[in-house]
Design a protein around this motif. Structure first.
Motif, short mmCIF file in Angstrom:
data_model
loop_
_atom_site.label_atom_id
_atom_site.label_comp_id
_atom_site.label_asym_id
_atom_site.label_seq_id
_atom_site.Cartn_x
_atom_site.Cartn_y
_atom_site.Cartn_z
N LEU A 1 51.03 8.47 77.74
CA LEU A 1 50.79 7.83 76.45
C LEU A 1 49.46 8.27 75.87
O LEU A 1 49.37 8.61 74.70
CB LEU A 1 50.79 6.31 76.61
N ARG B 1 61.19 8.85 66.75
CA ARG B 1 61.93 8.20 67.81
C ARG B 1 62.54 9.21 68.78
O ARG B 1 62.50 9.06 69.99
CB ARG B 1 63.06 7.40 67.14
N LYS C 1 45.71 -2.26 59.48
CA LYS C 1 46.73 -1.23 59.73
C LYS C 1 46.11 0.15 59.80
O LYS C 1 46.46 0.98 60.63
CB LYS C 1 47.80 -1.28 58.64
N GLU C 2 45.17 0.42 58.87
CA GLU C 2 44.55 1.73 58.84
C GLU C 2 43.64 1.94 60.07
O GLU C 2 43.61 3.01 60.66
CB GLU C 2 43.71 1.90 57.56
N ILE D 1 49.69 8.44 71.08
CA ILE D 1 50.50 7.41 70.47
C ILE D 1 49.64 6.21 70.12
O ILE D 1 49.76 5.61 69.08
CB ILE D 1 51.65 6.99 71.40
N LEU D 2 48.73 5.91 71.01
CA LEU D 2 47.92 4.73 70.79
C LEU D 2 46.67 5.08 69.99
O LEU D 2 45.88 5.90 70.41
CB LEU D 2 47.46 4.19 72.15
N ALA D 3 46.52 4.40 68.89
CA ALA D 3 45.35 4.67 68.07
C ALA D 3 44.07 4.39 68.84
O ALA D 3 43.10 5.14 68.77
CB ALA D 3 45.39 3.83 66.82
N ASP D 4 44.08 3.32 69.60
CA ASP D 4 42.86 2.94 70.32
C ASP D 4 42.46 4.00 71.33
O ASP D 4 41.31 4.40 71.42
CB ASP D 4 43.09 1.62 71.04
N MET E 1 44.28 5.92 60.54
CA MET E 1 45.72 6.12 60.35
C MET E 1 46.30 6.82 61.56
O MET E 1 45.74 7.79 62.05
CB MET E 1 45.96 6.97 59.11
N LYS E 2 47.40 6.32 62.01
CA LYS E 2 48.04 6.92 63.16
C LYS E 2 49.27 7.69 62.69
O LYS E 2 50.01 7.24 61.83
CB LYS E 2 48.46 5.81 64.12
N PHE F 1 60.11 10.72 71.10
CA PHE F 1 59.69 9.74 72.09
C PHE F 1 60.73 9.65 73.21
O PHE F 1 60.41 9.67 74.38
CB PHE F 1 59.51 8.38 71.43
N LEU F 2 62.01 9.62 72.82
CA LEU F 2 63.06 9.50 73.83
C LEU F 2 63.09 10.71 74.74
O LEU F 2 63.29 10.60 75.94
CB LEU F 2 64.41 9.30 73.15
N ILE G 1 56.27 2.51 70.02
CA ILE G 1 55.81 2.69 71.40
C ILE G 1 56.59 1.78 72.37
O ILE G 1 56.25 1.71 73.54
CB ILE G 1 54.29 2.41 71.55
N GLU H 1 52.80 8.51 63.29
CA GLU H 1 53.83 7.92 64.14
C GLU H 1 54.68 9.00 64.78
O GLU H 1 55.11 9.95 64.13
CB GLU H 1 54.74 7.02 63.29
N ILE H 2 54.94 8.82 66.03
CA ILE H 2 55.78 9.78 66.73
C ILE H 2 57.24 9.43 66.41
O ILE H 2 57.59 8.28 66.29
CB ILE H 2 55.50 9.70 68.24
N THR I 1 51.81 0.50 78.39
CA THR I 1 52.49 1.23 79.47
C THR I 1 53.10 0.28 80.49
O THR I 1 53.98 0.64 81.24
CB THR I 1 51.50 2.17 80.20
N ASN J 1 43.76 0.45 63.03
CA ASN J 1 44.40 0.40 64.34
C ASN J 1 45.71 1.15 64.43
O ASN J 1 46.36 1.13 65.47
CB ASN J 1 44.61 -1.07 64.73
N GLY J 2 46.13 1.78 63.36
CA GLY J 2 47.38 2.51 63.39
C GLY J 2 48.56 1.62 63.71
O GLY J 2 49.46 1.98 64.46
N GLY K 1 53.30 7.20 83.30
CA GLY K 1 52.74 6.00 82.69
C GLY K 1 51.63 6.28 81.70
O GLY K 1 51.79 7.05 80.77
N GLY K 2 50.52 5.64 81.94
CA GLY K 2 49.39 5.65 81.01
C GLY K 2 48.94 7.02 80.56
O GLY K 2 48.63 7.23 79.40
#
Lengths: 812, 221
Positions: free
Chosen positions: A25, A7, B23-24, A30-33, A1-2, A10-11, B112, A4-5, B89, B26-27, A21-22
């Motif tokens: 993030l 909005r 969904k779970e 932000i990125l689950a991966d 579960m991620k 984020f702005l 994102i 969520e940031i 990005t 990979n968020g 950049g990367g």
């Protein structure tokens, strides 16, 4: 579960973002991966095997925890019952845990009942409040413990709660889900073939699935076994249903049938088989009791396929063909038992007719038929139950022929609501159940709550029922507690453990701790009350000195705190190690699943398939097991109360392993001794009206998951299925709001015109239409079925009749 | 390595376990229209008899992926095993890839500000060897594997069973192998009559050739 940031955040960061950049993030998670690998470096993922409780199946899962947060639930392949899977609800369990609307601390009612106004309280304060009311009530009712009722839904912690209320507190007024669920099916089979058993869908060659819907009402292992074998891969599937369900899409033959006529269908199948002598004569000779009486009955009543065609709408030729095909494949053919039952007043007779029909092919206690399997034993601690002389029998005991220990919800509720119980019921404890949505006729359920002096609700969510409580006690979810160890019988038996994955959040507690807390505050005051009113105890304890009195109290079980051990882990260990030893205990705790020789037997065949037992070690037949057979082996899931089944069987003196065609004892109670079609009990549909049916689907469990955001995106609200041609006549199009009105109420719901439902039938899924404002996401989604289902009971067990309500449909 | 997936779509019961597990795992952004994976449903009735066909689906991780070719910033790219990924990005949300994808496998993740899509759960491969959707499936529709590994379950299965692709005419060399059902009637009902049926021996050289053409890009990540 991620997580969520937002909005805005984020702005704010977006200027920096475009520069770095990367990196930006990656570090802002932000990125689950990216997060996965980042987190792994910092703190390794902890994996805890445990059991799901999003529905009744108890699938084995492995919870991944990082930084104290449960991130993912994965299937645990070791459990033969759940076979390496988690359904949508199981996967979404994280959102039951992290639901923002969860009950977080005890609440005491601050406004009028039902208006949703509560104040936060401490546990001590809540217990004190309950104690004061209970002591007053029990004093006024002269220690009649049954003036406090208690109900519960199904769950692994159900015994913890139930045993305290029944055995220690001593009330006889217990109601659970059975009478609004599978009572007639379970008992129909138990009284006819000795047990409900399980259909061996892994081996059956011919399956009639009538009304049951294994694709949408997932049941393990049946769902997984069946749909790998349909479409010409070994299992012929006949689906009999007024709706073209997701199960029907897999059927070789789909048979639409008029609602409430299944009994006529089965009787006609039986007629064909008996008339043409297609049954397994050797099996019948050896295992049937009163077969000739039944044979004569079926033939004399002339239950021909032509007769059934007029009632059911199923062509006579189809019935004939199904009967022949069933017997051609027997004994590896099953008339599937079904679970959530009581469609019509004759439901008990329907289940008996199904069981007898299945047995005519010899498919009982045999591979590919209905099997009883084996269960791995566990030690059980005896409870020292006190006897309260003034505790009365349950109020609705005469409402039907046999009111079992799980009661009749409707009969019970109506007596309390109408004030015509033999003695006043003044309090109700509700655990993990939501009668405001789950019992037919919501208005009456509300009336019942309004009559009560004390309502205590133990739950994780502020359900519609919680809104009727005086005191709400927050339970932790299944991921935050250890539950009583459980042995699952079957062809491939195993013992499984629900372990705590994370500590309880907020001020929530497991039900064990809640019951312990109650026992502590109630113990002395209620003992004093017993001494004051209970003449038996007074006689026994006359002239006793204080230490003698205390000894008497302990010896006779009046010490309410003596039934629970130190904690659940220890209690589980105690019931396990005596039989299987310390080594096995360690294995169970680390793997979540145990059965003898698991290390040796368990094999991975490929990425998707596992073998749990070698073929010659599977328990298809208890007949062959002989001495090893255990009476509990008939019971395979937590929805069934083994005690009740054994009581039933004792009552009817069912001769061991005989198929009972004729139940003489029932006849004395005015119930047909043999399945008989009664034209007068069939509810006809007047022209222009509809019969309402309800059901389940694979993304929600009753009304327990209604606020789960992950599941709500799969289905936001329920829709009313209406035959497309009839909808067209009325000018109803997809999404139009319609008003559905029965004798007892009316709801508004969106329409789904479809050819997948037969005419004069209206369907929508159970579990929607919550009115509790505490449920942010579930509040007023769709409609609740029980606002329109009439509260009528069938005559044998007092179970709720779910499919006999006539409704009007009007476009709004 | 050349990752792909076989789908025994006849097993699907539309329970949507795969969608939730995805969904779970990979968020993925919440929202009914934000899906990396889905079950396609076609239904209707023939002479008054209703029918429903289910086609579980997701990104095909095409060997000749138009979404990668069209991306002006190289946000869409391949990684090892030919998995098509998006680097958020670099994504400027031009949505060219969404237009180019024949399978509608991409969507905008509003949290994102980038396009999101299925990753074949590449972060799970080393540990589990499967995707979240395969692992969770009650009726085991999916089988993930490596087309270059003759001994893996996937190749063994593809040697045994015939298969077809969705929208093969787009010539993107897709890697979701839909297994042909044994039941004739169901085959006729669920597969269009123009759909080509393939065998492993016949498809292997075509896929090897396609891979040879583009696999030099596969390392760029």
């Amino acid at each position: 579960m991620k997580v969520e940031i937002s909005r805005r955040r984020f702005l704010q960061g977006s200027v920096a973002l475009s520069v770095v950049g990367g990196t930006a993030l990656g570090t802002s998670n932000i990125l689950a991966d990216t997060k996965t690998s980042e987190d792994n470096k910092i703190r390794p993922t902890k994996k805890t095997p445990t059991l799901c409780e999003m529905c009744v199946n108890k699938c084995a899962l492995i919870a991944q925890v990082r930084n104290g947060v449960i991130k993912k639930l994965d299937p645990n392949p070791l459990f033969p019952k759940s076979k390496n899977m988690l359904c949508a609800r199981g996967d979404a369990g994280i959102h039951a845990l992290y639901d923002p609307d969860r009950l977080k601390y005890p609440l005491i009612r601050a406004g009028k009942r039902g208006d949703g106004k509560y104040r936060r309280a401490s546990w001590d304060e809540a217990f004190e409040y309950i104690k004061e009311k209970m002591v007053k009530i029990l004093d006024e009712e002269k220690d009649n413990r049954s003036c406090i009722g208690y109900c519960t839904g199904e769950g692994m912690a159900e015994p913890t709660y139930k045993e305290f209320m029944a055995e220690k507190f001593g009330s006889s007024n217990f109601i659970n889900h059975a009478s609004i669920c599978l009572q007639t099916a379970i008992s129909g089979y138990a009284l006819t073939i000795g047990g409900y058993g399980m259909a061996d869908l892994d081996n059956a060659k011919y399956i009639i699935m009538a009304g049951a819907n294994r694709a949408e009402a997932i049941l393990t292992p049946d769902t997984m076994d069946l749909f790998k074998r349909t479409r010409g891969r070994g299992a012929k599937l006949v689906v009999v249903d007024p709706r073209f369900t997701n199960t029907a899409i897999h059927a070789d033959t789909y048979v639409p049938i008029k609602v409430g006529t299944d009994l006529a269908f089965v009787l006609a199948l039986t007629y064909v088989v008996i008339k043409n002598r297609l049954y397994n004569r050797e099996f019948v000779e050896k295992n049937f009791d009163n077969f000739n009486v039944y044979k004569l009955h079926i033939l004399q009543q002339n239950y021909t396929p032509q007769w059934a065609e007029k009632i059911t709408g199923v062509p006579a030729a189809t019935i004939e063909k199904i009967a022949y095909d069933f017997m051609a494949n027997a004994p590896e053919s099953v008339y599937y038992q079904g679970r959530r039952s009581t469609w019509a007043a004759t439901d008990f007779q329907l289940r008996r007719a199904q069981a007898i029909f299945s047995a005519l092919g010899g498919g009982i206690d045999i591979k590919g038929g209905i099997v009883f399997g084996r269960k791995l034993p566990l030690d059980k601690e005896e409870i020292n139950s006190p006897i309260y002389a003034n505790a009365q029998e349950r109020i609705e005991k005469n409402a039907a022929a046999i009111i079992g220990s799980s009661g009749s919800w409707i009969a019970w509720r109506n007596m309390v609501a109408q004030g015509n119980a033999p003695y006043p019921v003044r309090g109700l404890f509700v655990y993990k159940q939501n009668p405001m949505l789950s019992v037919p006729n919501t208005k009456k359920t509300k009336e019942m709550f309004e009559k009560l002096d004390l309502v205590v609700v133990i739950d994780t969510m502020p359900s519609d029922t919680a809104m009727m409580a005086d005191v709400i006690l927050p339970e932790c979810t299944y991921l935050e507690r250890e539950d009583p160890i459980k042995s699952f019988g079957g062809v491939e038996p195993a013992i499984v453990l629900r372990q705590k994955v994370i500590n309880p959040m907020y001020e929530t507690k497991p039900v064990l701790e809640i019951m312990k807390g109650l026992a502590k505050v109630l113990n002395d005051p209620l003992w004093k009350n017993t001494l004051k009113h209970d003449e038996d105890v007074q006689d026994d304890t006359k002239d006793m000195k204080p230490d003698e009195l205390e000894k008497y109290r302990k010896e006779n079980g009046f010490d309410l705190e003596d039934m629970y051990g130190a904690n659940q882990e220890e209690m589980n260990k105690k019931s396990f190690v005596g039989k299987y030893g310390e080594e096995a205990w360690k294995e169970l705790r680390s793997k979540g699943v145990f059965y003898p020789h698991m290390k040796e037997y368990f094999k991975q065949i490929d990425k998707n398939t596992f073998e749990y037992y070698p073929e010659n070690k599977k328990s298809y037949s208890i007949d062959k097991l002989g001495e090893e057979a255990d009476p509990d082996a008939y019971i395979h899931d937590t929805c069934i109360n083994p005690k009740e089944i054994s009581e039933l069987r004792k009552f009817f003196k069912t001769p061991s392993k005989k198929i009972e065609c004729y139940l003489g004892n029932l006849k004395k109670k005015g119930i047909d001794a043999m399945p008989t079609w009664r034209e007068e009990s069939y509810v006809k549909i007047p022209k222009g009206k509809f019969k309402f049916i309800t059901g389940r689907h694979a993304q929600f469990t009753q009304d327990a998951t209604q606020n789960n955001i992950m599941l709500l995106e799969l289905m936001k609200e329920n829709y009313a299925w209406i035959n497309d041609k009839e909808a067209e006549k009325r000018g109803i199009k997809f999404g139009d709001e319609i008003e559905v009105t029965s004798k007892i109420g009316s709801v508004r719901i969106k329409a789904y015109p479809t050819p997948k439902i037969i005419p004069q039938t209206l369907f929508y899924i159970h579990g929607f239409g919550a009115k509790s404002t505490g449920l942010t996401f579930a509040h007023r989604n769709g409609a609740s079925d029980n606002e329109i289902i009439e509260d009528r009971i069938e005559p044998v067990f007092g179970s709720a009749i779910m499919h006999d309500t006539i409704v009007d449909v009007r476009k709004v | 390595m050349n990752y792909a997936m076989a789908l025994d779509y006849q097993n699907c019961i539309n329970c949507k376990a795969c969608e939730v597990a995805c969904k779970e795992e990979n968020g993925v952004q919440l929202g009914a229209d934000k899906q990396r994976i889905w079950v396609g449903v076609t239904e209707g009735s023939i002479f008054g008899h209703p029918f429903v066909n289910l086609y579980p689906s997701q990104c095909n991780h095409c060997i000749d992926a138009p979404c990668v070719s069209v991306c002006p910033t190289h946000a869409s790219h391949y990684i090892d095993g030919g998995i098509v990924m998006v680097d958020p990005t670099k994504c400027i949300l031009c949505k060219g890839c969404m237009e180019a994808c024949p399978y509608d496998a991409r969507f905008v993740d509003d949290t994102i500000f980038a396009v999101d899509k299925c990753t074949f759960c590449h972060h799970r491969i080393d540990e589990y060897g499967t995707t979240a959707c395969q692992a969770t499936c009650p009726t085991k529709v999916r089988l993930f594997g490596d087309l270059d590994d003759e001994n893996c379950d996937l190749v063994k299965l593809l040697k045994k069973r015939k298969f077809f692709f969705l929208k093969e005419g787009e010539k993107t060399v897709p890697k979701l192998f839909y297994l042909v059902p044994e039941d004739e009637n169901f085959l006729l009902r669920s597969v269009g009559k123009d759909t080509k049926i393939h065998t492993w021996d016949e498809i292997k050289p075509i896929y090897d050739e396609a891979k040879a053409k583009r696999s030099k890009e596969w390392k760029r990540s």
